[in-house]
Design a protein around this motif. Structure first.
Motif, PDB file in Angstrom:
ATOM      1  N   GLU A  49      47.391 -43.212  11.955  1.00  0.00           N
ATOM      2  CA  GLU A  49      47.232 -41.788  11.673  1.00  0.00           C
ATOM      3  C   GLU A  49      48.033 -40.922  12.641  1.00  0.00           C
ATOM      4  O   GLU A  49      48.795 -40.044  12.235  1.00  0.00           O
ATOM      5  CB  GLU A  49      45.747 -41.411  11.744  1.00  0.00           C
ATOM      6  CG  GLU A  49      45.452 -39.963  11.414  1.00  0.00           C
ATOM      7  CD  GLU A  49      43.956 -39.687  11.358  1.00  0.00           C
ATOM      8  OE1 GLU A  49      43.471 -38.908  12.197  1.00  0.00           O
ATOM      9  OE2 GLU A  49      43.290 -40.260  10.490  1.00  0.00           O
ATOM     10  N   ASN A  50      47.907 -41.174  13.941  1.00  0.00           N
ATOM     11  CA  ASN A  50      48.599 -40.366  14.934  1.00  0.00           C
ATOM     12  C   ASN A  50      50.109 -40.548  14.905  1.00  0.00           C
ATOM     13  O   ASN A  50      50.860 -39.653  15.298  1.00  0.00           O
ATOM     14  CB  ASN A  50      48.076 -40.677  16.342  1.00  0.00           C
ATOM     15  CG  ASN A  50      46.713 -40.055  16.588  1.00  0.00           C
ATOM     16  OD1 ASN A  50      46.207 -39.311  15.763  1.00  0.00           O
ATOM     17  ND2 ASN A  50      46.122 -40.376  17.718  1.00  0.00           N
ATOM     18  N   ILE A  53      51.383 -38.088  12.381  1.00  0.00           N
ATOM     19  CA  ILE A  53      51.264 -36.732  12.925  1.00  0.00           C
ATOM     20  C   ILE A  53      52.375 -36.479  13.936  1.00  0.00           C
ATOM     21  O   ILE A  53      53.023 -35.432  13.917  1.00  0.00           O
ATOM     22  CB  ILE A  53      49.879 -36.522  13.578  1.00  0.00           C
ATOM     23  CG1 ILE A  53      48.787 -36.561  12.506  1.00  0.00           C
ATOM     24  CG2 ILE A  53      49.834 -35.185  14.332  1.00  0.00           C
ATOM     25  CD1 ILE A  53      47.378 -36.494  13.060  1.00  0.00           C
ATOM     26  N   LYS A  54      52.610 -37.455  14.814  1.00  0.00           N
ATOM     27  CA  LYS A  54      53.662 -37.315  15.822  1.00  0.00           C
ATOM     28  C   LYS A  54      55.024 -37.115  15.171  1.00  0.00           C
ATOM     29  O   LYS A  54      55.799 -36.238  15.567  1.00  0.00           O
ATOM     30  CB  LYS A  54      53.693 -38.563  16.715  1.00  0.00           C
ATOM     31  CG  LYS A  54      54.797 -38.523  17.772  1.00  0.00           C
ATOM     32  CD  LYS A  54      54.909 -39.835  18.527  1.00  0.00           C
ATOM     33  CE  LYS A  54      55.552 -40.927  17.681  1.00  0.00           C
ATOM     34  NZ  LYS A  54      55.856 -42.145  18.476  1.00  0.00           N
ATOM     35  N   GLY A 118      44.902 -34.164  13.509  1.00  0.00           N
ATOM     36  CA  GLY A 118      44.733 -35.143  14.574  1.00  0.00           C
ATOM     37  C   GLY A 118      43.312 -35.239  15.091  1.00  0.00           C
ATOM     38  O   GLY A 118      43.004 -36.138  15.879  1.00  0.00           O
ATOM     39  N   TRP A 120      41.828 -33.554  17.236  1.00  0.00           N
ATOM     40  CA  TRP A 120      41.713 -33.413  18.685  1.00  0.00           C
ATOM     41  C   TRP A 120      40.804 -32.241  19.038  1.00  0.00           C
ATOM     42  O   TRP A 120      40.631 -31.310  18.248  1.00  0.00           O
ATOM     43  CB  TRP A 120      43.090 -33.179  19.302  1.00  0.00           C
ATOM     44  CG  TRP A 120      43.963 -34.399  19.233  1.00  0.00           C
ATOM     45  CD1 TRP A 120      43.704 -35.625  19.758  1.00  0.00           C
ATOM     46  CD2 TRP A 120      45.235 -34.510  18.581  1.00  0.00           C
ATOM     47  NE1 TRP A 120      44.734 -36.500  19.483  1.00  0.00           N
ATOM     48  CE2 TRP A 120      45.687 -35.843  18.766  1.00  0.00           C
ATOM     49  CE3 TRP A 120      46.040 -33.609  17.872  1.00  0.00           C
ATOM     50  CZ2 TRP A 120      46.904 -36.298  18.264  1.00  0.00           C
ATOM     51  CZ3 TRP A 120      47.256 -34.066  17.367  1.00  0.00           C
ATOM     52  CH2 TRP A 120      47.672 -35.389  17.562  1.00  0.00           C
ATOM     53  N   SER A 197      52.080 -37.451  21.212  1.00  0.00           N
ATOM     54  CA  SER A 197      51.558 -38.670  20.591  1.00  0.00           C
ATOM     55  C   SER A 197      50.152 -38.990  21.100  1.00  0.00           C
ATOM     56  O   SER A 197      49.295 -39.460  20.349  1.00  0.00           O
ATOM     57  CB  SER A 197      52.493 -39.853  20.846  1.00  0.00           C
ATOM     58  OG  SER A 197      52.625 -40.090  22.232  1.00  0.00           O
TER      59      SER A 197
END
Length: 234
Positions: A49-50, A53-54, A118, A120, A197
């Motif tokens: 997943e990340n 996104i990165k 993300g 976060w 990342s």
């Protein structure tokens, strides 16, 4: 000294101009949309997943500000609007903030979408947003330089598209090729990609801070020198 009334006037003009330019408007949503599709449809199956996104956040942070800024500046230059601004004694920093603030805000609506994707929170959320902002400032300065150098909007597009693609794709390509990564490390886009990342509020390494700082300082100096040179030619 920043001329706030002129900053406001340039900012409002950019809103009106951008709303008329569908090609630039599409850029504000294309990478967040692609990121959302990849994260929701493919990431659960591959467990990366990340990674998606990165990759798409890096592209958004690099490609959009470069192309959008160069397009705006080149169009104003082509229509002689930039010459009028220079004759009105608009300082480089005033022009930079007036044009850049709208593109900056538009870019980071997409950044907010990536941060939400993300999942976060706290320090990681803040770190992701701040690093994306730092990278976009460098990208906008590159866009300003290309826009000032290009003869017209078509010429600016011819320069910014390949340049934007190279800088935005380097972080993805370096993930698969160590030789490319060795070269990409000297670019701000690669360093920002490292930082987003796994975002956290930890201090940058000396190498990261030095590379990003040098990239930013270099494009800032080039922009000011080109703007002032064109001001003298008016």
């Amino acid at each position: 000294m920043i001329q706030l009334n002129k900053v406001g006037a340039i900012f409002i003009k950019q809103i009106k101009d951008t709303l008329k330019d569908t090609q630039v408007l599409v850029l504000y949503i294309v990478y967040p949309l692609l990121g959302f599709i990849m994260v929701t449809a493919i990431a659960p199956q591959v467990g990366e997943e990340n990674f998606f996104i990165k990759i798409f956040a890096s592209m958004h942070m690099v490609f959009l500000p470069i192309v959008a800024t160069a397009s705006v500046v080149a169009e104003e230059k082509e229509k002689s609007t930039l010459k009028v601004l220079m004759l009105a004694n608009v300082k480089p920093i005033t022009y930079l903030i007036g044009v850049g603030s709208f593109i900056f805000l538009g870019t980071h609506l997409g950044t907010l979408c990536f941060a939400i994707m993300g999942k976060w929170s706290g320090g990681s959320f803040v770190s992701f947003i701040m690093n994306m902002m730092l990278g976009s400032i460098c990208s906008m300065l590159i866009g300003f330089i290309v826009g000032l150098v290009a003869k017209n909007q078509m010429g600016a597009t011819a320069l910014t598209v390949p340049l934007g693609l190279v800088l935005s794709l380097l972080p993805m390509l370096s993930s698969f090729n160590t030789s490319i990564e060795k070269i990409a490390k000297i670019t701000y886009s690669q360093q920002i990609s490292y930082l987003i990342s796994k975002p956290s509020l930890r201090m940058y390494t000396l190498e990261q801070g030095a590379i990003i700082g040098i990239n930013l300082l270099l494009v800032f100096i080039i922009f000011f020198s080109i703007y002032r040179r064109q001001f003298r030619e008016v």
